[in-house]
Design an enzyme around this catalytic site. Structure first.
Site, PDB file in Angstrom:
ATOM      1  N   SER A   1       0.834  -1.153  -0.232  1.00 45.75           N
ATOM      2  CA  SER A   1      -0.051   0.115  -0.082  1.00 45.75           C
ATOM      3  C   SER A   1       0.727   1.199   0.167  1.00 45.75           C
ATOM      4  CB  SER A   1      -0.834   0.052   1.405  1.00 45.75           C
ATOM      5  OG  SER A   1      -1.653  -0.998   1.320  1.00 45.75           O
ATOM      6  N   GLU A  20      -3.015   0.664  -9.314  1.00 42.78           N
ATOM      7  CA  GLU A  20      -1.743   1.548  -9.304  1.00 42.78           C
ATOM      8  C   GLU A  20      -0.702   0.836  -9.913  1.00 42.78           C
ATOM      9  OE1 GLU A  20      -1.522   5.258  -6.258  1.00 42.78           O
ATOM     10  OE2 GLU A  20      -1.822   3.323  -5.349  1.00 42.78           O
ATOM     11  N   ASN A  23      -2.845   6.259  -1.300  1.00 46.86           N
ATOM     12  CA  ASN A  23      -2.770   6.293   0.100  1.00 46.86           C
ATOM     13  C   ASN A  23      -2.210   7.567   0.592  1.00 46.86           C
ATOM     14  OD1 ASN A  23      -4.115   3.902   1.034  1.00 46.86           O
ATOM     15  ND2 ASN A  23      -2.708   2.759   0.162  1.00 46.86           N
TER      16      ASN A  23
HETATM   17  N1  CAA Z   1     -15.449  -8.745  -1.459  1.00 43.13           N
HETATM   18  C1  CAA Z   1     -15.865  -8.865  -2.504  1.00 43.13           C
HETATM   19  N2  CAA Z   1     -16.901  -8.713  -3.130  1.00 43.13           N
HETATM   20  C2  CAA Z   1     -17.605  -7.578  -2.234  1.00 43.13           C
HETATM   21  C3  CAA Z   1     -17.247  -7.335  -1.182  1.00 43.13           C
HETATM   22  C4  CAA Z   1     -16.401  -7.981  -0.396  1.00 43.13           C
HETATM   23  N3  CAA Z   1     -15.576  -7.896   0.590  1.00 43.13           N
HETATM   24  N4  CAA Z   1     -18.163  -6.419  -0.255  1.00 43.13           N
HETATM   25  C5  CAA Z   1     -19.157  -6.164  -1.342  1.00 43.13           C
HETATM   26  N5  CAA Z   1     -18.790  -6.792  -2.611  1.00 43.13           N
HETATM   27  C6  CAA Z   1     -19.410  -6.751  -3.960  1.00 43.13           C
HETATM   28  C7  CAA Z   1     -20.984  -7.531  -3.579  1.00 43.13           C
HETATM   29  O1  CAA Z   1     -21.004  -9.065  -3.802  1.00 43.13           O
HETATM   30  C8  CAA Z   1     -21.759  -6.804  -4.574  1.00 43.13           C
HETATM   31  O2  CAA Z   1     -21.424  -7.357  -5.860  1.00 43.13           O
HETATM   32  P1  CAA Z   1     -22.596  -7.613  -7.122  1.00 43.13           P
HETATM   33  O3  CAA Z   1     -22.789  -6.070  -7.442  1.00 43.13           O
HETATM   34  O4  CAA Z   1     -21.836  -8.361  -8.113  1.00 43.13           O
HETATM   35  O5  CAA Z   1     -23.867  -8.155  -6.590  1.00 43.13           O
HETATM   36  C9  CAA Z   1     -20.981  -5.409  -4.784  1.00 43.13           C
HETATM   37  O6  CAA Z   1     -19.699  -5.656  -4.288  1.00 43.13           O
HETATM   38  C10 CAA Z   1     -22.033  -4.383  -3.975  1.00 43.13           C
HETATM   39  O7  CAA Z   1     -21.883  -4.748  -2.460  1.00 43.13           O
HETATM   40  P2  CAA Z   1     -23.189  -4.501  -1.646  1.00 43.13           P
HETATM   41  O8  CAA Z   1     -24.441  -4.088  -2.536  1.00 43.13           O
HETATM   42  O9  CAA Z   1     -23.358  -5.426  -0.623  1.00 43.13           O
HETATM   43  O10 CAA Z   1     -22.769  -2.997  -0.884  1.00 43.13           O
HETATM   44  P3  CAA Z   1     -22.392  -1.772  -1.178  1.00 43.13           P
HETATM   45  O11 CAA Z   1     -23.243  -1.401  -2.446  1.00 43.13           O
HETATM   46  O12 CAA Z   1     -22.423  -0.882   0.075  1.00 43.13           O
HETATM   47  O13 CAA Z   1     -20.807  -1.736  -1.776  1.00 43.13           O
HETATM   48  C11 CAA Z   1     -18.507  -1.706  -1.453  1.00 43.13           C
HETATM   49  C12 CAA Z   1     -19.847  -2.464  -0.918  1.00 43.13           C
HETATM   50  C13 CAA Z   1     -18.161  -1.763  -2.891  1.00 43.13           C
HETATM   51  C14 CAA Z   1     -17.348  -2.346  -0.465  1.00 43.13           C
HETATM   52  C15 CAA Z   1     -18.621  -0.012  -1.181  1.00 43.13           C
HETATM   53  O14 CAA Z   1     -19.306   0.183   0.348  1.00 43.13           O
HETATM   54  C16 CAA Z   1     -17.223   0.737  -1.219  1.00 43.13           C
HETATM   55  O15 CAA Z   1     -17.040   1.040  -2.529  1.00 43.13           O
HETATM   56  N6  CAA Z   1     -16.665   0.912  -0.267  1.00 43.13           N
HETATM   57  C17 CAA Z   1     -15.474   1.841  -0.370  1.00 43.13           C
HETATM   58  C18 CAA Z   1     -14.382   0.866  -0.756  1.00 43.13           C
HETATM   59  C19 CAA Z   1     -12.862   1.524  -0.819  1.00 43.13           C
HETATM   60  O16 CAA Z   1     -12.842   2.685  -0.814  1.00 43.13           O
HETATM   61  N7  CAA Z   1     -11.977   0.612  -1.070  1.00 43.13           N
HETATM   62  C20 CAA Z   1     -10.565   1.348  -1.232  1.00 43.13           C
HETATM   63  C21 CAA Z   1      -9.990   0.957   0.208  1.00 43.13           C
HETATM   64  S1  CAA Z   1      -8.196   1.498   0.042  1.00 43.13           S
HETATM   65  C22 CAA Z   1      -7.284   0.341  -0.514  1.00 43.13           C
HETATM   66  O17 CAA Z   1      -7.794  -0.587  -1.123  1.00 43.13           O
HETATM   67  C23 CAA Z   1      -5.861   0.693  -0.707  1.00 43.13           C
HETATM   68  C24 CAA Z   1      -5.044   0.450   0.278  1.00 43.13           C
HETATM   69  O18 CAA Z   1      -3.796   0.283   0.028  1.00 43.13           O
HETATM   70  C25 CAA Z   1      -5.473   0.527   1.914  1.00 43.13           C
HETATM   71  P1  NAD Z   2      -4.023  -9.493   5.841  1.00 48.27           P
HETATM   72  O1  NAD Z   2      -3.571  -9.288   7.002  1.00 48.27           O
HETATM   73  O2  NAD Z   2      -5.476  -9.706   5.568  1.00 48.27           O
HETATM   74  O3  NAD Z   2      -3.321 -10.663   5.075  1.00 48.27           O
HETATM   75  C1  NAD Z   2      -1.717 -10.854   5.149  1.00 48.27           C
HETATM   76  C2  NAD Z   2      -1.695 -12.327   4.874  1.00 48.27           C
HETATM   77  O4  NAD Z   2      -0.130 -12.666   4.812  1.00 48.27           O
HETATM   78  C3  NAD Z   2      -2.148 -13.254   6.250  1.00 48.27           C
HETATM   79  O5  NAD Z   2      -2.780 -14.131   5.747  1.00 48.27           O
HETATM   80  C4  NAD Z   2      -0.615 -13.841   6.619  1.00 48.27           C
HETATM   81  O6  NAD Z   2      -0.822 -15.131   7.272  1.00 48.27           O
HETATM   82  C5  NAD Z   2       0.197 -13.819   5.337  1.00 48.27           C
HETATM   83  N1  NAD Z   2       1.481 -13.644   5.546  1.00 48.27           N
HETATM   84  C6  NAD Z   2       2.391 -13.129   6.204  1.00 48.27           C
HETATM   85  N2  NAD Z   2       3.567 -13.343   6.139  1.00 48.27           N
HETATM   86  C7  NAD Z   2       3.730 -14.107   5.192  1.00 48.27           C
HETATM   87  C8  NAD Z   2       4.888 -14.860   4.517  1.00 48.27           C
HETATM   88  N3  NAD Z   2       6.013 -14.424   4.906  1.00 48.27           N
HETATM   89  N4  NAD Z   2       4.613 -15.735   3.243  1.00 48.27           N
HETATM   90  C9  NAD Z   2       3.263 -15.868   2.929  1.00 48.27           C
HETATM   91  N5  NAD Z   2       2.091 -15.310   3.729  1.00 48.27           N
HETATM   92  C10 NAD Z   2       2.580 -14.517   4.821  1.00 48.27           C
HETATM   93  O7  NAD Z   2      -3.507  -8.235   5.158  1.00 48.27           O
HETATM   94  P2  NAD Z   2      -4.159  -7.653   3.783  1.00 48.27           P
HETATM   95  O8  NAD Z   2      -5.223  -6.702   4.201  1.00 48.27           O
HETATM   96  O9  NAD Z   2      -4.400  -8.847   2.914  1.00 48.27           O
HETATM   97  O10 NAD Z   2      -2.771  -6.944   3.077  1.00 48.27           O
HETATM   98  C11 NAD Z   2      -1.887  -7.633   2.387  1.00 48.27           C
HETATM   99  C12 NAD Z   2      -1.070  -6.611   1.535  1.00 48.27           C
HETATM  100  O11 NAD Z   2      -1.718  -5.737   0.845  1.00 48.27           O
HETATM  101  C13 NAD Z   2      -0.183  -5.414   2.674  1.00 48.27           C
HETATM  102  O12 NAD Z   2       0.764  -5.063   1.887  1.00 48.27           O
HETATM  103  C14 NAD Z   2      -1.369  -4.439   2.529  1.00 48.27           C
HETATM  104  O13 NAD Z   2      -0.782  -2.935   2.910  1.00 48.27           O
HETATM  105  C15 NAD Z   2      -1.743  -4.190   0.972  1.00 48.27           C
HETATM  106  N6  NAD Z   2      -3.072  -3.626   0.791  1.00 48.27           N
HETATM  107  C16 NAD Z   2      -4.028  -3.930   1.521  1.00 48.27           C
HETATM  108  C17 NAD Z   2      -5.320  -3.294   1.400  1.00 48.27           C
HETATM  109  C18 NAD Z   2      -6.451  -3.264   2.287  1.00 48.27           C
HETATM  110  O14 NAD Z   2      -7.597  -2.648   2.190  1.00 48.27           O
HETATM  111  N7  NAD Z   2      -6.576  -4.273   3.218  1.00 48.27           N
HETATM  112  C19 NAD Z   2      -5.377  -2.648   0.074  1.00 48.27           C
HETATM  113  C20 NAD Z   2      -4.550  -2.551  -0.808  1.00 48.27           C
HETATM  114  C21 NAD Z   2      -3.358  -3.151  -0.324  1.00 48.27           C
END
Ligand code: CAA
Ligand code: NAD
Length: 283
Positions: free
Chosen positions: A119, A152, A190
């Site tokens: 991330s 990305e 991020n």
């Molecule tokens: N895994 C897989 N599919 C999922 C899911 C999950 N955890 N949650 C929901 N879905 C699917 C559902 O099955 C549904 O699919 P269909 O349209 O094919 O039936 C669809 O998503 C819509 O689901 P819902 O109607 O139940 O729910 P919703 O309309 O509230 O949408 C959401 C759920 C798509 C998660 C929405 O709340 C959303 O877009 N949230 C924001 C997500 C976001 O910002 N993601 C980025 C996070 S940051 C990141 O990823 C980067 C990082 O490095 C941290």
């Molecule tokens: P998570 O905690 O759900 O899963 C991580 C998994 O990695 C665990 O199942 C753990 O057992 C496994 N693991 C740890 N060390 C390992 C190793 N040496 N070999 C094999 N498996 C190992 O975490 P996550 O949310 O799936 O995040 C995974 C990566 O994706 C991180 O780098 C995170 O920053 C990135 N990411 C997360 C998100 C998010 O929304 N959570 C979105 C984009 C990217």
């Protein structure tokens, strides 16, 4: 280079989702995790989501079976020796990722591309621990992977144009949109998202408003699909803290200091949805 066989390292919420989208695109994919229980949970999660898709008539039963045939659980990292692309999705810790990349570099075929779903961590530093830095790249999927359209694609300083093009094309094959990004802390996604989440946590910490009301403001006032604290729980509070630490250290700017409340929650093991408790409770 034709990418036919893929491996995903880490079967948590991201790794399992990544494996699912590759399998759905007709590629053979091996899913690995250090922890057998996590691997089992990852595979079961994929089955459950495919089952739901069949129920909703978005997929036929035979399509589901084909996707499952494309997927294989692999407990041994040496299975990477048969793969053209390996994507790492383990915890957001540099020391863990560099160890994984060194191990992969030793077993993967010479032509294979090694990608990280990190991330925020520097791809350049990850590439430098391998003997194939020009074939290392960031492939940053968004959560939930099967739903979100963006990837990305992060170029390390060492990434070759050939590697970049192969990953760009592969992203398109997955029916997702690649965006080219250079290797700076937090990339684009991020660097923008996580300070907003951190600020939402400060807003609660300073008693400005409640968890529910902060989320309500951003959902109803800004039309965000999830409030920032719900989203933090969804991402994982450990991951949020790691990203803030990377931004803080990477830019040396106090505006990225992680909120003490976020640190405290992670210390308590309240990691959000995945641990059953974060800003909200999940039964
Ligand atoms: N895994 C897989 N599919 C999922 C899911 C999950 N955890 N949650 C929901 N879905 C699917 C559902 O099955 C549904 O699919 P269909 O349209 O094919 O039936 C669809 O998503 C819509 O689901 P819902 O109607 O139940 O729910 P919703 O309309 O509230 O949408 C959401 C759920 C798509 C998660 C929405 O709340 C959303 O877009 N949230 C924001 C997500 C976001 O910002 N993601 C980025 C996070 S940051 C990141 O990823 C980067 C990082 O490095 C941290
Ligand atoms: P998570 O905690 O759900 O899963 C991580 C998994 O990695 C665990 O199942 C753990 O057992 C496994 N693991 C740890 N060390 C390992 C190793 N040496 N070999 C094999 N498996 C190992 O975490 P996550 O949310 O799936 O995040 C995974 C990566 O994706 C991180 O780098 C995170 O920053 C990135 N990411 C997360 C998100 C998010 O929304 N959570 C979105 C984009 C990217």
């Amino acid at each position: 280079m034709a990418i036919k066989q893929v491996m995903v390292i880490g079967a948590g919420q991201m790794g399992a989702g990544i494996a699912q989208v590759f399998a759905q695109s007709g590629l053979r994919v091996k899913l690995n995790d250090l922890n057998e229980e996590a691997l089992h949970k990852g595979v079961e999660g994929i089955k459950k989501r495919l089952h739901k898709a069949v129920e909703k008539e978005k997929m036929t039963e035979s399509e589901k079976q084909q996707v499952l045939e494309n997927l294989e659980a692999a407990t041994d990292l040496r299975a990477a020796s048969e793969c053209d692309l390996i994507i790492e999705a383990v915890v957001e810790k540099m020391e863990v990722k560099t160890k994984v990349f060194q191990s992969l570099d030793a077993v993967a075929p010479d032509h294979a591309i090694l990608a990280s779903n990190t991330s925020s961590l520097p791809i350049t530093e990850i590439a430098a621990v391998t003997n194939r830095p020009s074939q290392v790249i960031g492939m940053h999927f968004m959560n939930p992977v099967p739903v979100m359209k963006l990837v990305e694609v992060i170029r390390a300083l060492q990434t070759s144009d050939e590697t970049f093009e192969a990953i760009k094309q592969m992203t398109e094959k997955l029916n997702k949109t690649p965006v080219e990004v250079n290797d700076f802390p937090g990339f684009v996604s991020n660097r923008i998202l996580m300070p907003m989440i951190n600020e939402a946590i400060y807003t609660v910490y300073e008693g400005v408003s409640s968890v529910e009301d902060v989320d309500k403001v951003m959902k109803l006032g800004m039309n965000h699909p999830m409030g920032p604290l719900t989203l933090a729980d969804f991402i994982g509070l450990d991951t949020c803290l790691s990203i803030m630490e990377v931004l803080h250290e990477g830019f040396g700017d106090s505006k990225y200091r992680p909120c003490p409340l976020l640190r405290q929650y992670v210390k308590a093991g309240w990691l959000g949805k995945k641990s059953g408790r974060g800003f909200y409770s999940y039964e």
